[in-house]
Design a protein around this motif. Sequence first.
Motif, PDB file in Angstrom:
ATOM      1  N   MET A 467      90.835  34.411  44.538  1.00 11.81           N
ATOM      2  CA  MET A 467      92.197  34.920  44.757  1.00 11.81           C
ATOM      3  C   MET A 467      92.732  35.629  43.517  1.00 11.81           C
ATOM      4  O   MET A 467      93.401  36.661  43.619  1.00 11.81           O
ATOM      5  CB  MET A 467      93.124  33.778  45.181  1.00 11.81           C
ATOM      6  CG  MET A 467      92.842  33.249  46.582  1.00 11.81           C
ATOM      7  SD  MET A 467      94.089  32.106  47.228  1.00 11.81           S
ATOM      8  CE  MET A 467      93.903  30.696  46.120  1.00 11.81           C
ATOM      9  N   LYS A 468      92.433  35.089  42.348  1.00 14.25           N
ATOM     10  CA  LYS A 468      92.905  35.726  41.111  1.00 14.25           C
ATOM     11  C   LYS A 468      92.229  37.073  40.889  1.00 14.25           C
ATOM     12  O   LYS A 468      92.891  38.064  40.544  1.00 14.25           O
ATOM     13  CB  LYS A 468      92.628  34.801  39.914  1.00 14.25           C
ATOM     14  CG  LYS A 468      93.563  33.626  39.801  1.00 14.25           C
ATOM     15  CD  LYS A 468      93.205  32.817  38.548  1.00 14.25           C
ATOM     16  CE  LYS A 468      94.090  31.603  38.392  1.00 14.25           C
ATOM     17  NZ  LYS A 468      93.719  30.813  37.190  1.00 14.25           N
ATOM     18  N   ILE A 469      90.913  37.130  41.090  1.00 16.92           N
ATOM     19  CA  ILE A 469      90.186  38.383  40.865  1.00 16.92           C
ATOM     20  C   ILE A 469      90.697  39.478  41.792  1.00 16.92           C
ATOM     21  O   ILE A 469      90.972  40.605  41.367  1.00 16.92           O
ATOM     22  CB  ILE A 469      88.666  38.155  41.054  1.00 16.92           C
ATOM     23  CG1 ILE A 469      88.119  37.313  39.892  1.00 16.92           C
ATOM     24  CG2 ILE A 469      87.918  39.489  41.131  1.00 16.92           C
ATOM     25  CD1 ILE A 469      86.680  36.847  40.079  1.00 16.92           C
ATOM     26  N   VAL A 470      90.839  39.152  43.079  1.00 13.53           N
ATOM     27  CA  VAL A 470      91.340  40.136  44.049  1.00 13.53           C
ATOM     28  C   VAL A 470      92.773  40.551  43.700  1.00 13.53           C
ATOM     29  O   VAL A 470      93.109  41.744  43.718  1.00 13.53           O
ATOM     30  CB  VAL A 470      91.266  39.570  45.482  1.00 13.53           C
ATOM     31  CG1 VAL A 470      91.989  40.484  46.469  1.00 13.53           C
ATOM     32  CG2 VAL A 470      89.813  39.388  45.914  1.00 13.53           C
ATOM     33  N   SER A 471      93.614  39.582  43.372  1.00 14.74           N
ATOM     34  CA  SER A 471      95.024  39.876  43.062  1.00 14.74           C
ATOM     35  C   SER A 471      95.140  40.751  41.822  1.00 14.74           C
ATOM     36  O   SER A 471      95.908  41.731  41.808  1.00 14.74           O
ATOM     37  CB  SER A 471      95.798  38.577  42.849  1.00 14.74           C
ATOM     38  OG  SER A 471      95.773  37.772  44.006  1.00 14.74           O
ATOM     39  N   ILE A 472      94.415  40.408  40.780  1.00 13.43           N
ATOM     40  CA  ILE A 472      94.478  41.183  39.531  1.00 13.43           C
ATOM     41  C   ILE A 472      94.044  42.618  39.762  1.00 13.43           C
ATOM     42  O   ILE A 472      94.689  43.568  39.300  1.00 13.43           O
ATOM     43  CB  ILE A 472      93.603  40.507  38.445  1.00 13.43           C
ATOM     44  CG1 ILE A 472      94.238  39.198  37.986  1.00 13.43           C
ATOM     45  CG2 ILE A 472      93.393  41.451  37.255  1.00 13.43           C
ATOM     46  CD1 ILE A 472      93.297  38.313  37.177  1.00 13.43           C
ATOM     47  N   ALA A 473      92.926  42.795  40.485  1.00 17.54           N
ATOM     48  CA  ALA A 473      92.416  44.149  40.732  1.00 17.54           C
ATOM     49  C   ALA A 473      93.439  44.986  41.500  1.00 17.54           C
ATOM     50  O   ALA A 473      93.694  46.154  41.158  1.00 17.54           O
ATOM     51  CB  ALA A 473      91.099  44.071  41.499  1.00 17.54           C
ATOM     52  N   LEU A 474      94.036  44.417  42.533  1.00 17.47           N
ATOM     53  CA  LEU A 474      95.006  45.169  43.339  1.00 17.47           C
ATOM     54  C   LEU A 474      96.304  45.430  42.574  1.00 17.47           C
ATOM     55  O   LEU A 474      96.837  46.539  42.590  1.00 17.47           O
ATOM     56  CB  LEU A 474      95.294  44.404  44.633  1.00 17.47           C
ATOM     57  CG  LEU A 474      94.166  44.379  45.675  1.00 17.47           C
ATOM     58  CD1 LEU A 474      94.522  43.444  46.821  1.00 17.47           C
ATOM     59  CD2 LEU A 474      93.878  45.782  46.204  1.00 17.47           C
TER      60      LEU A 474
END
Length: 513
Positions: A467-474
């Motif tokens: 969730m953090k990786i996806v959120s940070i990228a977006l």
Amino acid sequence: MDELHRKIFMLLWSSPLILIFLTFCFITLRIFTGKSLMNPEYPPVKGTLFNLIFHYNELHDYLTRLARENPTFRLLTPAQSYVYTADPRNVEHVVKSGFGKFSKGDRSREIMADLFGRGIFLADGEDWKQQRKLASFEFSTRVLRDFSCSVFRTNAAKLVRVVSDFSVAGRAFDMQGLLMKCTLDSIFEVGFGVELNCMEGSSEEGTEFMKAFDASHALIWWRFLDPLWKLRRFFHIGSEASLTKQIKVVDDFVRQLIRKKRKLLALKGNCNDKEDILSRFLMESEKEPEKMNDEYLRDIILNFMIAGKDTTAGTLSWFFYLLCKNPIVQEKVEQEVRDVFGEVNIGAEINDFVANISNANLEKMHYLHAALSETLRLYPAVPVDGRCADVDDTLPDGFIIKRGDEVFYTSYAMGRMTYLWGDDAGDFRPERWLNNGVFQPQSPFKFIAFHGGPRICLGKDFAYRQMKIVSIALIHFFRFKLANETNQVTYKTLLTLHIDGELPLYAVLRKAL
């Protein structure tokens, strides 16, 4: 008399209304028989199965209203009582201190076995211990942890590109649909070593599988409230006929996947550095080939599916919805991303940015971790979960439960209780999780989103990491807003908490990619 009985029987069966009325009377009689209705030592009765059906589309809000009146209460069904509790003391008793007194229960296993079989989600006793021990070991390996991070970063980059196309075109898009495809791609690669590429639309089989799995999930959930589901299954009609059809699609896909994986491993040879979970379970199955057969592995796969796809994608969908509804929080998350990763560079390469999302950087994201936890508090991935009492027992709040009663802890309702979270319990406020800017965890029996006790979710760290990786990228590349602020966003009543329908968003590029 025989002729009279025959005529009465024929009359009843020739009149559907009479048959329905008698069925209703029979179910009602069963509901109220032997339930200690007036005994104050048992949880107060707040309704029956019919109330659950009537409030089905707003089920979790209905249970929340009841929990505000009585933190522990009963709803009666033909077989036993459904006991619901929003009391952390009772939750701790059911999932930890009284662990040996509760199980998944024969009824839950029977209802869900067609889809989840003997997997860890439904397993008890030695089956559960063996799967738990093996899965716990595999989740702790560095090989799997590093592989999963690599997959999460790759798919986050793909998601950024897809969203970028919508952003440049100025078009709204369904964020939940994209997140479902992203997490499905990730769980298949991490779990089974297969690249579906659902986000890029190149896997028709994967898309059909996802549709069949989601449909099966919804139909299985309905069984909990349908007193006639066994009758429908016997006659192969209605929802049960549809369920059989959908599960066949799921089974055919998964069994074909297992066969392909076995052949691939045989060609490559067994070694201990296999990255995906299925390969590692297949190697383990060599030790017990009769027990860990293809059917057993099928069950493991589908249990990982609901744990790894539905929960993460659902939570991220609610997270972006809440960011859009709370722009100040979105700005704070944006600022933390800038503080840790720097400003967006014009012409920045997406792959270069996501490659920089390391475990060390993730550990610095305290506000993001708090915002995701706050999302799970208000919209837990599993809004209601529970266990079946194997013996008569007394809960810590003093109420008696009978053997066979199902005791549910209402995560969704607990997140809205003012006696647990304060007068602002209904507000989205990540700061409640922070102390001087540092994330502070809460008791797992108050914040039960990842279960607790011996059955606490093994994938908790994996879920937060993804969730953090996806959120940070977006969030690094885009600012998000709702396509229609007036649309009422609500949930679909399932085992896991999804937004009902689509989540249409606009993404505004921070700078040109």
